[in-house]
Write a protein that holds these residues in place. Structure first.
Motif, PDB file in Angstrom:
ATOM      1  N   ASP A  49      -2.900   7.903  -0.857  1.00  0.00           N
ATOM      2  CA  ASP A  49      -2.113   7.239  -0.464  1.00  0.00           C
ATOM      3  C   ASP A  49      -2.682   5.463   0.551  1.00  0.00           C
ATOM      4  N   LYS A  72      -4.799   0.504  -4.804  1.00  0.00           N
ATOM      5  CA  LYS A  72      -4.772   0.507  -3.072  1.00  0.00           C
ATOM      6  C   LYS A  72      -5.489  -0.666  -2.937  1.00  0.00           C
ATOM      7  N   LYS A 143       0.094  12.329   5.251  1.00  0.00           N
ATOM      8  CA  LYS A 143       0.020  11.285   3.866  1.00  0.00           C
ATOM      9  C   LYS A 143      -2.251  11.739   3.518  1.00  0.00           C
TER      10      LYS A 143
END
Length: 204
Positions: A49, A72, A143
């Motif tokens: 995440d 990311k 997460k």
């Protein structure tokens, strides 16, 4: 449950030359960049995440390679930079032993008590690092969080989260791009992986 991936940066030129590196900015070697690419392939399977990185270039470059591969962005956390090794930075262990024999001997036997000239102590590193780790975990429940940092800093974080005294600092190892996984359960923290470099098997 939150999962923390604590990962050491890829190999640097000074790693290869066996020089002590702390807060000095040292670039990744070509091997280090390749290690980061193998790490990225491994992490693509992990449903990450967030990616956080130390502000030092060797960690940030490793994180950037991972982030580009898994889509990311990388957020910088100066608090998880490496320990300041002061007057030892840029020296090999043999050079440190010759110039700072008594302190080096203490570092090898009672590292939690050692005060490196011009540098930090292990407890100072642990205190600054764990403060931001706890904040990030609390802020992002349930997460999968990657933090790319440095060998000494990572060890102090692991010891804190597992209630292990810093006097045991020398008892575990951290290889380049090694993955350490800690699960934050309601009742306690669980070490799932330690110094895992299986992603580098095809590189050796």
């Amino acid at each position: 449950m939150s999962r923390l991936y604590l990962i050491r940066h890829g190999e640097t030129i000074w790693n290869r030359e066996r020089k002590t590196q702390g807060i000095k900015n040292v670039s990744l070697s070509e091997t280090g960049k390749l290690q980061a690419k193998y790490l990225a392939k491994r992490l693509k399977k992990e449903n990450i995440d967030f990616i956080y990185s130390s502000d030092l270039s060797r960690a940030y470059k490793t994180a950037e390679i991972v982030g580009n591969h898994i889509g990311k962005s990388v957020q910088i956390l100066p608090e998880i930079r490496e320990m300041n090794f002061g007057d030892w930075e840029g020296l090999t262990l043999n050079e440190i032993d010759k110039k700072f024999h008594d302190i080096y001997n203490q570092w090898n036997h009672t590292p939690h008590l050692a005060k490196i000239p011009g540098g930090e102590t292990l407890i100072q590193v642990q205190e600054r690092a764990i403060k931001v780790v706890n904040r990030i975990i609390k802020k992002n429940p349930n997460k999968n969080i990657v933090m790319i940092s440095h060998g000494t800093t990572i060890k102090t974080i692991i010891f804190y989260l597992l209630d292990i005294d810093l006097s045991y600092y020398k008892k575990i190892k951290q290889d380049n791009t090694a993955i350490n996984i800690i699960d934050f359960k309601k009742e306690y923290n669980v070490l799932v992986k330690l110094n895992d470099t299986c992603h580098l098997l095809n590189l050796k």
